[in-house]
Design a protein around this motif. Structure first.
Motif, short mmCIF file in Angstrom:
data_model
loop_
_atom_site.label_atom_id
_atom_site.label_comp_id
_atom_site.label_asym_id
_atom_site.label_seq_id
_atom_site.Cartn_x
_atom_site.Cartn_y
_atom_site.Cartn_z
N TRP A 32 40.17 41.19 54.64
CA TRP A 32 40.33 42.51 54.02
C TRP A 32 41.65 43.15 54.42
O TRP A 32 42.31 43.79 53.60
CB TRP A 32 39.17 43.42 54.43
CG TRP A 32 37.88 42.98 53.82
CD1 TRP A 32 36.87 42.29 54.44
CD2 TRP A 32 37.47 43.15 52.46
NE1 TRP A 32 35.87 42.03 53.54
CE2 TRP A 32 36.20 42.55 52.33
CE3 TRP A 32 38.06 43.74 51.34
CZ2 TRP A 32 35.51 42.53 51.12
CZ3 TRP A 32 37.37 43.73 50.14
CH2 TRP A 32 36.11 43.12 50.04
N LEU A 80 48.15 44.15 48.59
CA LEU A 80 48.18 45.09 47.46
C LEU A 80 49.22 46.19 47.71
O LEU A 80 50.01 46.51 46.81
CB LEU A 80 46.80 45.73 47.28
CG LEU A 80 45.76 44.88 46.55
CD1 LEU A 80 44.46 45.63 46.44
CD2 LEU A 80 46.25 44.48 45.16
N VAL A 88 57.94 40.55 38.45
CA VAL A 88 56.78 39.81 38.96
C VAL A 88 57.13 38.92 40.16
O VAL A 88 56.42 38.97 41.18
CB VAL A 88 56.09 39.00 37.84
CG1 VAL A 88 55.08 38.03 38.41
CG2 VAL A 88 55.42 39.95 36.87
N PRO A 89 58.21 38.11 40.10
CA PRO A 89 58.48 37.23 41.25
C PRO A 89 58.62 37.99 42.57
O PRO A 89 58.04 37.60 43.58
CB PRO A 89 59.79 36.53 40.87
CG PRO A 89 59.79 36.55 39.39
CD PRO A 89 59.16 37.85 39.00
N PHE A 129 55.25 39.49 43.58
CA PHE A 129 54.36 38.42 44.07
C PHE A 129 54.77 37.97 45.47
O PHE A 129 53.96 37.93 46.39
CB PHE A 129 54.39 37.26 43.08
CG PHE A 129 53.70 36.02 43.57
CD1 PHE A 129 52.32 35.98 43.68
CD2 PHE A 129 54.43 34.90 43.93
CE1 PHE A 129 51.68 34.85 44.15
CE2 PHE A 129 53.80 33.76 44.40
CZ PHE A 129 52.43 33.74 44.51
#
Lengths: 179, 393
Positions: free
Chosen positions: A60, A67, A101-102, A105
């Motif tokens: 968690w 995130l 995105v890259p 990520f």
């Protein structure tokens, strides 16, 4: 042996084999002890269940930090290329999520890895320079010894009674951890 | 269906076999009707269905070879199921034959008059021509048949008694087999899928198809075990730990699929070269846009968040719904790759799409089931079997 007259930190019991250690952990649990730990040269399957350890919250922690890290880096890219210094690149919109995105990520993965590593250290209360079990000169749990230590802070702890109990469940020797 | 716990064999398996064969016959009849009603639609539907079942079988071959290459212990108890999936592969060559007759309807580049007016296709004609296409397909199926045959033969030999040579032979087949598999699957997906739009090219395309295939086979294996355990088969051999392991692999390959899908899209989006972007533009036209979004969310985003927890991978009733969804979305994925060539303006779903699914699917399941029953359900000769049953995550 170092300081014999010091405060009692707990008891250290040595067992013959991984199987004996597993059985002992179950019995210590059944007897109601909470603050105890097992030490072995290698991971023993079923030990978590025998000690009734809760599942680690590390997943968690890593997931949440991933995130946060991903969102943070996405926000940074949005802010720098559409608010602070808007620049048209090959005719694409200022906010082109595809291009972000890259980095998002990779940032999320990086944060997850850091969170897992440092979170693990934090949960294990590491790094630390000393631990009461190191008082013992026979603590060879990285070699061929199988040990269980019970901390003096446990409400059920009583130096003599607990030592007798450990003997009764089949330990080879019991040592008082002091200093 | 029953299971004999002394020989580890399925008994009383005729009913399922019958059902599968009947489904296949109904499907074949419907396909023949479809062929005469709408020939073009029929061939595209047959291609989609063929690829769906083919990807399961190819995924099975990959799973078995991977199992041997890494010397896995946990998957020994489900190895026979993966082998049974793999064993369908040679027979899918029969399901491929109709596509040879449909080449003219499916592949633009097979028209000589079109190629004559298209300079790009003339340059590609050394590779994209009917003769070479057929030769390649024969070579692919020959390679897969050989691998399947050798792996099955060794596996059955092991049942009689394990020797270290058998272990070595498994690896000697799998190591070059894996290389051959990677090359043939990549080229096969170029031939059968990518060349539907002969101007378009994407070097990552084979890996994209591969990732989807592995997701599908893992979903299929989980579903097969759940269905069998419900009827009292394999209940002692396969534990929740094996479900957990299969689930973890499924989760990983689902992410891998998304990684490949995005990488393919990302480079084309960045490069912005017309003949590359057109493929995605077709899939962003009309109702295809909805399908694209369904794929993004249904094949990756939503499954990612609901399948990430340990509990989800260890809950059989959740798993059974989840894997059915993954199989369904895998079919949508293939549909999304194939169909915009035929219906560029939007989704046009037809009953003809389902007929080949039944025809090939019934035969697939019949062959799968037949192979599964022809041997002990677990590899009884494998020295790691006992350890595999007792595995703990």
């Amino acid at each position: 042996m170092a300081n014999q007259s010091g405060k009692v930190h707990g008891l250290l019991a040595r067992f013959e084999s991984p199987g004996a250690l597993l059985e002992a952990a179950k019995k210590i649990n059944a007897a109601g002890y909470k603050k105890f730990d097992s030490h072995s040269p290698f991971p023993i399957h079923g030990m978590d269940e025998a000690m009734r350890l809760k599942r680690s919250p590390i997943g968690w922690i890593a997931g949440l930090l991933a995130l946060c890290g991903g969102a943070g880096l996405l926000a940074l890219q949005w802010w720098s290329s559409s608010v602070e210094y808007p620049l048209v690149i090959s005719g694409k919109p200022f906010f082109s999520f595809q291009a972000y995105v890259p980095v998002t990520f990779a940032g999320a993965v990086l944060c997850a890895a850091f969170a897992a590593t440092f979170g693990m250290l934090m949960i294990n209360q590491l790094p630390r320079l000393h631990h009461p079990v190191f008082f013992s000169d026979n603590f060879n749990a990285t070699d061929d010894g199988f040990f269980i230590s019970i901390e003096a802070g446990d409400p059920d702890f009583d130096k003599d009674k607990t030592a007798a109990f450990l003997k009764s469940i089949g330990c080879v020797e019991v040592e008082v951890l002091q200093g | 269906m029953k299971w004999d716990s002394t020989t580890y064999r399925l008994t009383d398996r005729g009913r399922f076999l019958m059902i599968a064969i009947v489904i296949s016959i109904v499907g074949v009849a419907a396909s023949v009707a479809a062929f005469f009603i709408n020939r073009e639609q029929f061939f595209f539907s047959w291609l989609t269905s063929f690829l769906f079942w083919f990807s399961l079988a190819a995924g099975g071959l990959f799973f078995v070879m991977l199992h041997h290459l890494v010397g896995a212990t946990w998957s020994v108890v489900i190895r026979r199921l993966a082998e049974a999936v793999m064993s369908v592969l040679p027979f899918l060559g029969i399901a491929f034959i109709p596509l040879l007759f449909g080449m003219h309807d499916l592949y633009h580049w097979s028209h000589a008059d079109v190629v004559a007016q298209d300079e790009l296709l003339q340059w590609k004609s050394g590779y994209l021509n009917t003769t070479f296409f057929v030769i390649r397909a024969v070579v692919y199926f020959a390679v897969w048949t050989l691998l399947t045959f050798l792996l099955r033969k060794t596996s059955l030999a092991q049942d009689a008694g394990h020797t270290p040579e058998l272990e070595a032979r498994f690896r000697k087949i799998s190591a070059p087999g894996m290389v051959a598999f990677a090359l043939t699957l990549t080229l096969a997906s170029f031939d059968w899928l990518m060349s539907l739009d002969p101007h378009w090219y994407s070097t990552i395309f084979g890996v994209y198809v591969f990732a989807g295939a592995v997701v599908a086979v893992l979903a299929f294996l989980i579903l097969a075990v759940i269905m069998m355990q419900k009827r009292g088969v394999l209940t002692e051999a396969v534990t929740i730990e094996h479900y957990h392991d299969l689930g973890k692999l499924l989760f990983a390959f689902m992410i891998f699929w998304a990684y490949m899908a995005f990488s393919q899209y990302f480079l084309i989006w960045y490069g912005n070269i017309p003949e590359e972007t057109l493929w995605f533009l077709h899939r962003w036209t009309g109702s295809w846009k909805t399908v694209s979004l369904v794929l993004v969310f249904g094949h990756f985003v939503i499954p990612f968040f609901i399948f990430i927890t340990r509990g989800a991978k260890r809950n059989k009733s959740f798993l059974s719904i989840f894997v059915i969804w993954m199989l369904l979305i895998h079919w949508v994925d293939l549909y999304w790759v194939v169909m915009p060539t035929l219906h560029p303006h939007g989704v046009h779903f037809s009953w003809i799409d389902m007929a080949p699914m039944l025809a090939i699917g019934g035969a697939f399941l019949a062959r799968f089931w037949y192979t599964l029953g022809a041997q002990p359900l677990v590899p009884v000769g494998d020295p790691r079997l006992e350890k595999s049953i007792k595995i703990v995550n």
